[in-house]
Design an enzyme around this catalytic site. Sequence first.
Site, PDB file in Angstrom:
ATOM      1  N   THR A 137      12.519  26.972 -12.145  1.00 36.39           N
ATOM      2  CA  THR A 137      12.257  28.397 -11.447  1.00 36.39           C
ATOM      3  C   THR A 137      10.707  28.594 -11.984  1.00 36.39           C
ATOM      4  O   THR A 137      10.204  29.675 -11.263  1.00 36.39           O
ATOM      5  CB  THR A 137      13.023  29.512 -11.859  1.00 36.39           C
ATOM      6  N   ILE A 176      -6.908  30.319 -16.804  1.00 35.87           N
ATOM      7  CA  ILE A 176      -7.299  30.859 -15.499  1.00 35.87           C
ATOM      8  C   ILE A 176      -8.582  31.842 -15.482  1.00 35.87           C
ATOM      9  O   ILE A 176      -9.298  31.819 -14.562  1.00 35.87           O
ATOM     10  CB  ILE A 176      -6.076  31.597 -14.952  1.00 35.87           C
ATOM     11  N   MET A 308       3.708  24.113 -19.390  1.00 32.89           N
ATOM     12  CA  MET A 308       3.080  24.542 -18.480  1.00 32.89           C
ATOM     13  C   MET A 308       1.954  24.086 -17.858  1.00 32.89           C
ATOM     14  O   MET A 308       1.051  24.598 -17.657  1.00 32.89           O
ATOM     15  CB  MET A 308       2.912  25.932 -19.001  1.00 32.89           C
ATOM     16  N   HIS A 435     -22.290  -0.312 -17.869  1.00 32.63           N
ATOM     17  CA  HIS A 435     -23.627   0.369 -18.235  1.00 32.63           C
ATOM     18  C   HIS A 435     -24.382   0.757 -16.930  1.00 32.63           C
ATOM     19  O   HIS A 435     -24.366   0.041 -15.941  1.00 32.63           O
ATOM     20  CB  HIS A 435     -24.414  -0.712 -18.895  1.00 32.63           C
TER      21      HIS A 435
HETATM   22  C1  LIG Z   1      -4.285  29.618 -10.934  1.00 36.22           C
HETATM   23  C2  LIG Z   1      -3.484  28.290 -11.499  1.00 36.22           C
HETATM   24  C3  LIG Z   1      -4.068  27.247 -11.584  1.00 36.22           C
HETATM   25  C4  LIG Z   1      -3.479  26.201 -12.242  1.00 36.22           C
HETATM   26  N1  LIG Z   1      -4.252  24.978 -12.383  1.00 36.22           N
HETATM   27  C5  LIG Z   1      -3.601  23.932 -12.735  1.00 36.22           C
HETATM   28  C6  LIG Z   1      -4.280  22.540 -13.066  1.00 36.22           C
HETATM   29  O1  LIG Z   1      -5.372  22.479 -12.707  1.00 36.22           O
HETATM   30  N2  LIG Z   1      -3.383  21.631 -13.674  1.00 36.22           N
HETATM   31  C7  LIG Z   1      -2.157  21.795 -14.143  1.00 36.22           C
HETATM   32  O2  LIG Z   1      -1.835  20.659 -14.699  1.00 36.22           O
HETATM   33  N3  LIG Z   1      -1.458  22.820 -13.817  1.00 36.22           N
HETATM   34  C8  LIG Z   1      -2.319  23.992 -13.390  1.00 36.22           C
HETATM   35  N4  LIG Z   1      -1.403  25.142 -13.275  1.00 36.22           N
HETATM   36  C9  LIG Z   1      -0.157  25.134 -13.754  1.00 36.22           C
HETATM   37  C10 LIG Z   1       0.690  24.568 -12.793  1.00 36.22           C
HETATM   38  O3  LIG Z   1       0.521  25.274 -11.490  1.00 36.22           O
HETATM   39  C11 LIG Z   1       2.272  24.803 -13.152  1.00 36.22           C
HETATM   40  O4  LIG Z   1       2.437  24.205 -14.675  1.00 36.22           O
HETATM   41  C12 LIG Z   1       3.174  24.173 -12.083  1.00 36.22           C
HETATM   42  O5  LIG Z   1       3.068  24.577 -11.008  1.00 36.22           O
HETATM   43  C13 LIG Z   1       4.729  24.373 -12.584  1.00 36.22           C
HETATM   44  O6  LIG Z   1       5.585  23.738 -11.919  1.00 36.22           O
HETATM   45  P1  LIG Z   1       7.089  24.200 -11.708  1.00 36.22           P
HETATM   46  O7  LIG Z   1       7.722  23.131 -10.408  1.00 36.22           O
HETATM   47  O8  LIG Z   1       7.870  24.250 -13.146  1.00 36.22           O
HETATM   48  O9  LIG Z   1       7.325  25.621 -11.230  1.00 36.22           O
HETATM   49  P2  LIG Z   1       6.727  26.248  -9.704  1.00 36.22           P
HETATM   50  O10 LIG Z   1       5.792  25.556  -9.005  1.00 36.22           O
HETATM   51  O11 LIG Z   1       6.540  27.387 -10.052  1.00 36.22           O
HETATM   52  O12 LIG Z   1       8.245  26.363  -8.812  1.00 36.22           O
HETATM   53  C14 LIG Z   1       9.181  27.112  -9.187  1.00 36.22           C
HETATM   54  C15 LIG Z   1       9.570  27.695  -7.842  1.00 36.22           C
HETATM   55  O13 LIG Z   1      10.997  28.170  -8.146  1.00 36.22           O
HETATM   56  C16 LIG Z   1      11.225  29.493  -7.438  1.00 36.22           C
HETATM   57  N5  LIG Z   1      12.201  30.168  -7.823  1.00 36.22           N
HETATM   58  C17 LIG Z   1      11.931  31.105  -9.099  1.00 36.22           C
HETATM   59  N6  LIG Z   1      12.959  31.752  -9.356  1.00 36.22           N
HETATM   60  C18 LIG Z   1      13.919  31.551  -8.222  1.00 36.22           C
HETATM   61  C19 LIG Z   1      15.418  31.755  -8.155  1.00 36.22           C
HETATM   62  N7  LIG Z   1      15.942  32.759  -8.752  1.00 36.22           N
HETATM   63  N8  LIG Z   1      15.942  31.495  -7.211  1.00 36.22           N
HETATM   64  C20 LIG Z   1      15.188  30.451  -6.076  1.00 36.22           C
HETATM   65  N9  LIG Z   1      14.160  30.167  -6.472  1.00 36.22           N
HETATM   66  C21 LIG Z   1      13.149  30.490  -7.401  1.00 36.22           C
HETATM   67  C22 LIG Z   1       9.725  29.954  -7.093  1.00 36.22           C
HETATM   68  O14 LIG Z   1       9.547  30.404  -6.069  1.00 36.22           O
HETATM   69  C23 LIG Z   1       8.938  28.488  -7.230  1.00 36.22           C
HETATM   70  O15 LIG Z   1       8.709  28.094  -5.885  1.00 36.22           O
HETATM   71  C24 LIG Z   1      -2.116  26.142 -12.573  1.00 36.22           C
HETATM   72  C25 LIG Z   1      -1.588  27.316 -12.472  1.00 36.22           C
HETATM   73  C26 LIG Z   1      -1.957  28.503 -11.911  1.00 36.22           C
HETATM   74  C27 LIG Z   1      -1.203  29.857 -11.826  1.00 36.22           C
HETATM   75  N1  LIG Z   2      -6.581  23.406 -15.559  1.00 35.89           N
HETATM   76  C1  LIG Z   2      -5.154  23.575 -15.800  1.00 35.89           C
HETATM   77  O1  LIG Z   2      -4.495  22.828 -16.276  1.00 35.89           O
HETATM   78  C2  LIG Z   2      -4.489  25.002 -15.569  1.00 35.89           C
HETATM   79  C3  LIG Z   2      -5.260  26.104 -14.909  1.00 35.89           C
HETATM   80  C4  LIG Z   2      -4.853  27.166 -14.966  1.00 35.89           C
HETATM   81  C5  LIG Z   2      -3.606  27.449 -15.329  1.00 35.89           C
HETATM   82  N2  LIG Z   2      -2.752  26.651 -16.186  1.00 35.89           N
HETATM   83  C6  LIG Z   2      -1.615  26.827 -16.962  1.00 35.89           C
HETATM   84  O2  LIG Z   2      -1.376  28.290 -16.664  1.00 35.89           O
HETATM   85  C7  LIG Z   2      -1.137  28.857 -17.983  1.00 35.89           C
HETATM   86  C8  LIG Z   2      -1.587  30.245 -17.707  1.00 35.89           C
HETATM   87  O3  LIG Z   2      -3.074  30.680 -17.751  1.00 35.89           O
HETATM   88  P1  LIG Z   2      -3.517  31.964 -18.284  1.00 35.89           P
HETATM   89  O4  LIG Z   2      -5.107  31.738 -18.274  1.00 35.89           O
HETATM   90  O5  LIG Z   2      -2.896  32.949 -17.552  1.00 35.89           O
HETATM   91  O6  LIG Z   2      -3.248  31.846 -19.827  1.00 35.89           O
HETATM   92  P2  LIG Z   2      -3.796  31.551 -21.313  1.00 35.89           P
HETATM   93  O7  LIG Z   2      -2.573  31.604 -22.171  1.00 35.89           O
HETATM   94  O8  LIG Z   2      -4.472  30.173 -21.099  1.00 35.89           O
HETATM   95  O9  LIG Z   2      -4.869  32.730 -21.634  1.00 35.89           O
HETATM   96  C9  LIG Z   2      -4.475  34.077 -21.577  1.00 35.89           C
HETATM   97  C10 LIG Z   2      -5.638  34.788 -22.110  1.00 35.89           C
HETATM   98  O10 LIG Z   2      -5.198  36.389 -22.034  1.00 35.89           O
HETATM   99  C11 LIG Z   2      -5.265  36.985 -23.144  1.00 35.89           C
HETATM  100  N3  LIG Z   2      -4.345  38.081 -23.378  1.00 35.89           N
HETATM  101  C12 LIG Z   2      -3.129  37.939 -23.380  1.00 35.89           C
HETATM  102  N4  LIG Z   2      -2.566  39.401 -23.108  1.00 35.89           N
HETATM  103  C13 LIG Z   2      -3.514  40.023 -22.847  1.00 35.89           C
HETATM  104  C14 LIG Z   2      -3.808  41.338 -22.646  1.00 35.89           C
HETATM  105  N5  LIG Z   2      -2.599  42.146 -22.732  1.00 35.89           N
HETATM  106  N6  LIG Z   2      -4.858  41.906 -22.342  1.00 35.89           N
HETATM  107  C15 LIG Z   2      -5.972  41.429 -22.447  1.00 35.89           C
HETATM  108  N7  LIG Z   2      -5.889  39.690 -22.750  1.00 35.89           N
HETATM  109  C16 LIG Z   2      -4.773  39.321 -23.005  1.00 35.89           C
HETATM  110  C17 LIG Z   2      -5.099  35.795 -24.140  1.00 35.89           C
HETATM  111  O11 LIG Z   2      -5.930  36.295 -25.479  1.00 35.89           O
HETATM  112  C18 LIG Z   2      -5.970  34.478 -23.602  1.00 35.89           C
HETATM  113  O12 LIG Z   2      -7.034  34.829 -23.737  1.00 35.89           O
HETATM  114  C19 LIG Z   2      -2.048  27.970 -19.010  1.00 35.89           C
HETATM  115  O13 LIG Z   2      -1.750  28.114 -20.241  1.00 35.89           O
HETATM  116  C20 LIG Z   2      -2.123  26.682 -18.363  1.00 35.89           C
HETATM  117  O14 LIG Z   2      -0.421  26.183 -18.954  1.00 35.89           O
HETATM  118  C21 LIG Z   2      -3.565  25.321 -16.438  1.00 35.89           C
END
Ligand SMILES: Cc1cc2nc3c(=O)[nH]c(=O)nc-3n(C[C@H](O)[C@H](O)[C@H](O)COP(=O)(O)OP(=O)(O)OC[C@H]3O[C@@H](n4cnc5c(N)ncnc54)[C@H](O)[C@@H]3O)c2cc1C
Ligand SMILES: NC(=O)c1ccc[n+]([C@@H]2O[C@H](COP(=O)([O-])OP(=O)(O)OC[C@H]3O[C@@H](n4cnc5c(N)ncnc54)[C@H](O)[C@@H]3O)[C@@H](O)[C@H]2O)c1
Length: 459
Positions: A137, A176, A308, A435
């Site tokens: 989820t 993010i 994550m 290279h």
């Molecule tokens: C802005 C952003 C940028 C990111 N960039 C990267 C990146 O560059 N590289 C990287 O590796 N990771 C990145 N991530 C992290 C990555 O997106 C997640 O780690 C990944 O999508 C997790 O996949 P998942 O299948 O676990 O969950 P999700 O893709 O979140 O899927 C969970 C699904 O469950 C559904 N769901 C939840 N609760 C219920 C329920 N009770 N009943 C039915 N359905 C439900 C939700 O609607 C959702 O569709 C990023 C995340 C964010 C937010």
């Molecule tokens: N390129 C990638 O792989 C990628 C890109 C985006 C997201 N993600 C995944 O999504 C996760 C979440 O990303 P994120 O950037 O939200 O989390 P993060 O854990 O990387 O960063 C959270 C930041 O918010 C700060 N913070 C926490 N609580 C706060 C508060 N109450 N007030 C002010 N600052 C606060 C923390 O000190 C930290 O700097 C990442 O850990 C990563 O696993 C991955």
Amino acid sequence: MIESYDLIVLGGGRAANLAIAAAKDGWKVALIERDRLGGTCPNRGCVPSKLLVGFADAARHVREAGRHFIDADYHGADLRKIFASVNEYIAGVDGRYQGRVGDAGVTLVRGEGRFTGHKRIEAGGRILTAEKIVIATGSRPNPPPYADLGVWTSDDLFPLAGDPPRSLLVIGGGVIACEMAAFFAAVGVGTTLAVRKDRLLGKEDPDIERVFQQEFGKYVRLCFGASLVDLSRSEDGFAATFETHEGEVTQVADRVLFAIGRTPNSESLDLAETGIRPDEKGFIPVNEHLETIVSGIYATGDVNGRHMLQHAAAQEVHFLRQKFLKGRTGPIDDAAIGHGIFSHPEVASIGKTEEELKERGTPYVAVFEDWLASARVEAMRIDYPRVKLLVSPEDHSILGCHLIGPEASTLLHQVITVMKLKNDVRELAETIFVHPALNECLLAAAVKAVDEVKKFRKK
Ligand SMILES: Cc1cc2nc3c(=O)[nH]c(=O)nc-3n(C[C@H](O)[C@H](O)[C@H](O)COP(=O)(O)OP(=O)(O)OC[C@H]3O[C@@H](n4cnc5c(N)ncnc54)[C@H](O)[C@@H]3O)c2cc1C
Ligand SMILES: NC(=O)c1ccc[n+]([C@@H]2O[C@H](COP(=O)([O-])OP(=O)(O)OC[C@H]3O[C@@H](n4cnc5c(N)ncnc54)[C@H](O)[C@@H]3O)[C@@H](O)[C@H]2O)c1
């Protein structure tokens, strides 16, 4: 009536692929999704955020053309068109997944799923049960303070409804925050990033973070040690007051984006009904087979809190696919999982940081090198890119590799491959590199690390 399945997948993000594979193999499968199929990555995560990187790169090339003695002026980007193109991508995701799910013969249940008993789930007005259940989820943004003022989280950017920001205040210093701030600043939106700590990207190696801060700060205004004490909104935008090392500071911006971490989607699942207890942060504990405390119920992806990351979720889904459909028996092996941060500069990393090795008392040698061994970097006329290699003096294994510079995440794959196949830095040092490809930075670092091991052993 209770509907009985071989497999129920709860959450149609990455785990939709498991539902599809099992159905294609003849299993009776139900997939429950409450929102858009595809989940976070294609709808509001990796893909839309990385589509923005292309626009930012193009803008930076024009803005920095002077470095190559090219006379170019940057007049701004059409942010409405940029976001329209990203929104268009997102709009097609659910339909594409629905087609694949339907073609495979998966029963798709649209609605929120929750447990009503042991291995019994209610969703969309139906009651379903299965011997095997996979909870996938995902996670969602931590709820921002002052939500009633209309502040944003990343979910509000993808898809973006309404106008792009004229100026932006980003709160948070993690992945993010740094990815989004880099985009907006590059295309010309005045961007300030306020972070409570005195550093960015808290989990990265400090040497890499120092370089990152210096380069990132050329585009993004940085406010360190900043705790938000007040936020208000007027017709002119937001005014945020922070307590900082220098006293109270007020930042004004058209929009405020909170990027303060993510919370697992577990509390609405009524997990107690089936005997699972999430940890204090809401993550669902699993063993090395991704199985929860309840036999036959598994948890993959963000909700189990192991990584994550999308590629980690994909690997976990692949692992369960092999376990269920091919009879694989061993535990999951995720020793070689790296990550990339698609900010500017780009950062990529695998394994331990130097801080972590010190804390654990693990012996290591460290090299921290520039990339100027590669003429391709010279050609870019930048001198900040660095590679940090941490190697065991006992067996030459790579304990950590941290890169900052153009295409860092692409370059990291050579190290990931070595770590996966035969983790020995001498394999890298003895490889014949093309290279003067960017990768030559790895060769220089590996040769130096082998030398450092020799010196360490002589001590
Ligand atoms: C802005 C952003 C940028 C990111 N960039 C990267 C990146 O560059 N590289 C990287 O590796 N990771 C990145 N991530 C992290 C990555 O997106 C997640 O780690 C990944 O999508 C997790 O996949 P998942 O299948 O676990 O969950 P999700 O893709 O979140 O899927 C969970 C699904 O469950 C559904 N769901 C939840 N609760 C219920 C329920 N009770 N009943 C039915 N359905 C439900 C939700 O609607 C959702 O569709 C990023 C995340 C964010 C937010
Ligand atoms: N390129 C990638 O792989 C990628 C890109 C985006 C997201 N993600 C995944 O999504 C996760 C979440 O990303 P994120 O950037 O939200 O989390 P993060 O854990 O990387 O960063 C959270 C930041 O918010 C700060 N913070 C926490 N609580 C706060 C508060 N109450 N007030 C002010 N600052 C606060 C923390 O000190 C930290 O700097 C990442 O850990 C990563 O696993 C991955």
